[in-house]
Design a protein around this motif. Structure first.
Motif, PDB file in Angstrom:
ATOM      1  N   ARG A  93       1.037   6.284  -6.776  1.00  0.00           N
ATOM      2  CA  ARG A  93      -0.137   7.120  -7.063  1.00  0.00           C
ATOM      3  C   ARG A  93       0.247   8.599  -6.958  1.00  0.00           C
ATOM      4  O   ARG A  93      -0.125   9.424  -7.816  1.00  0.00           O
ATOM      5  N   ASP A  94       0.991   8.931  -5.914  1.00  0.00           N
ATOM      6  CA  ASP A  94       1.422  10.333  -5.761  1.00  0.00           C
ATOM      7  C   ASP A  94       2.311  10.749  -6.927  1.00  0.00           C
ATOM      8  O   ASP A  94       2.170  11.854  -7.479  1.00  0.00           O
ATOM      9  N   ALA A  95       3.234   9.814  -7.322  1.00  0.00           N
ATOM     10  CA  ALA A  95       4.114  10.127  -8.458  1.00  0.00           C
ATOM     11  C   ALA A  95       3.293  10.241  -9.720  1.00  0.00           C
ATOM     12  O   ALA A  95       3.520  11.152 -10.563  1.00  0.00           O
ATOM     13  N   VAL A 135       0.429  13.497 -13.599  1.00  0.00           N
ATOM     14  CA  VAL A 135      -0.846  13.748 -14.290  1.00  0.00           C
ATOM     15  C   VAL A 135      -0.928  15.231 -14.660  1.00  0.00           C
ATOM     16  O   VAL A 135      -1.357  15.605 -15.760  1.00  0.00           O
ATOM     17  N   GLY A 136      -0.496  16.079 -13.780  1.00  0.00           N
ATOM     18  CA  GLY A 136      -0.537  17.527 -14.084  1.00  0.00           C
ATOM     19  C   GLY A 136       0.351  17.854 -15.271  1.00  0.00           C
ATOM     20  O   GLY A 136      -0.038  18.607 -16.173  1.00  0.00           O
ATOM     21  N   THR A 137       1.535  17.257 -15.287  1.00  0.00           N
ATOM     22  CA  THR A 137       2.453  17.506 -16.381  1.00  0.00           C
ATOM     23  C   THR A 137       1.899  16.927 -17.661  1.00  0.00           C
ATOM     24  O   THR A 137       1.932  17.580 -18.722  1.00  0.00           O
ATOM     25  N   GLU A 155       0.839  -1.212   0.000  1.00  0.00           N
ATOM     26  CA  GLU A 155       0.000   0.000   0.000  1.00  0.00           C
ATOM     27  C   GLU A 155       0.868   1.254   0.000  1.00  0.00           C
ATOM     28  O   GLU A 155       0.543   2.250  -0.654  1.00  0.00           O
ATOM     29  N   GLY A 156       1.995   1.190   0.729  1.00  0.00           N
ATOM     30  CA  GLY A 156       2.919   2.334   0.731  1.00  0.00           C
ATOM     31  C   GLY A 156       3.494   2.570  -0.662  1.00  0.00           C
ATOM     32  O   GLY A 156       3.565   3.722  -1.140  1.00  0.00           O
TER      33      GLY A 156
END
Length: 190
Positions: free
Chosen positions: A151-153, A158-160, A144-145
């Motif tokens: 997911r954070d990466a 996703v923004g880029t 999960e970590g």
């Protein structure tokens, strides 16, 4: 000479009959049994008493004691055999009771051992299950970590990726390139 097979004359039979009669008269018998004549009873009684006493002595002093010894030995042998059989039977019963007691003790010990072994196995299984569950929980937490980091990466990218995609779409549609400041302003307006 006379024929021996020829029938005798009546005179010859008469002479023989007289001879028998004279012999019977000399003995004092009247043609009956001498046992029933009173003159012979005393001798017969004495002979009977003598034989009775001899037979009584033989039976009382010789045969009866021997028979008594045989009967006593037989009774003693039978009594001894019965006593021995009772003793052996009692001993066998005691051994059977002891065997039943030992069997009951062995069954109880086997039940206790089986219960203890079952408890040990249950404890071992519980410990192993707890260890596996803890190991799996650690792996799940680790996974999960990693997933959270990925997911954070991915969200950071996703923004880029969204900016790059937006740029490419705007260029395609309008034919001009947009700057990062224009994209940020358009995101804020949206």
């Amino acid at each position: 000479m006379a024929d021996p097979h020829a029938p005798a004359s009546p005179d010859a039979h008469g002479a023989q009959g007289e001879t028998h009669a004279s012999t019977a008269a000399e003995h004092g018998s009247g043609g009956g049994l001498p046992q029933f004549e009173f003159q012979h009873w005393f001798g017969q009684i004495v002979y009977l008493v003598f034989l009775f006493l001899v037979l009584y002595f033989l039976v009382a002093k010789i045969f009866a004691p021997r028979m008594r010894k045989v009967f006593d030995a037989r009774a003693e042998t039978i009594g001894g055999a019965i006593d021995e059989a009772r003793r052996v039977q009692a001993e066998a019963q005691n051994q059977a009771d002891a065997a039943h007691g030992e069997l009951a003790e062995a069954r109880a010990a086997a039940r206790r051992n089986a219960g203890a072994a079952k408890a040990r196995v249950a404890d071992d299984i519980a410990k192993r299950t707890a260890a596996r569950e803890a190991e799996l929980a650690d792996r799940v937490a680790e996974a999960e970590g990693r997933i959270g980091k990925m997911r954070d990466a991915a969200m950071a990218q996703v923004g880029t990726v969204a900016d790059d995609t937006t740029k490419a779409i705007v260029e395609k549609l309008t034919g001009k390139t947009t700057s990062a400041a224009e994209l940020t302003a358009a995101k804020g307006a949206a």
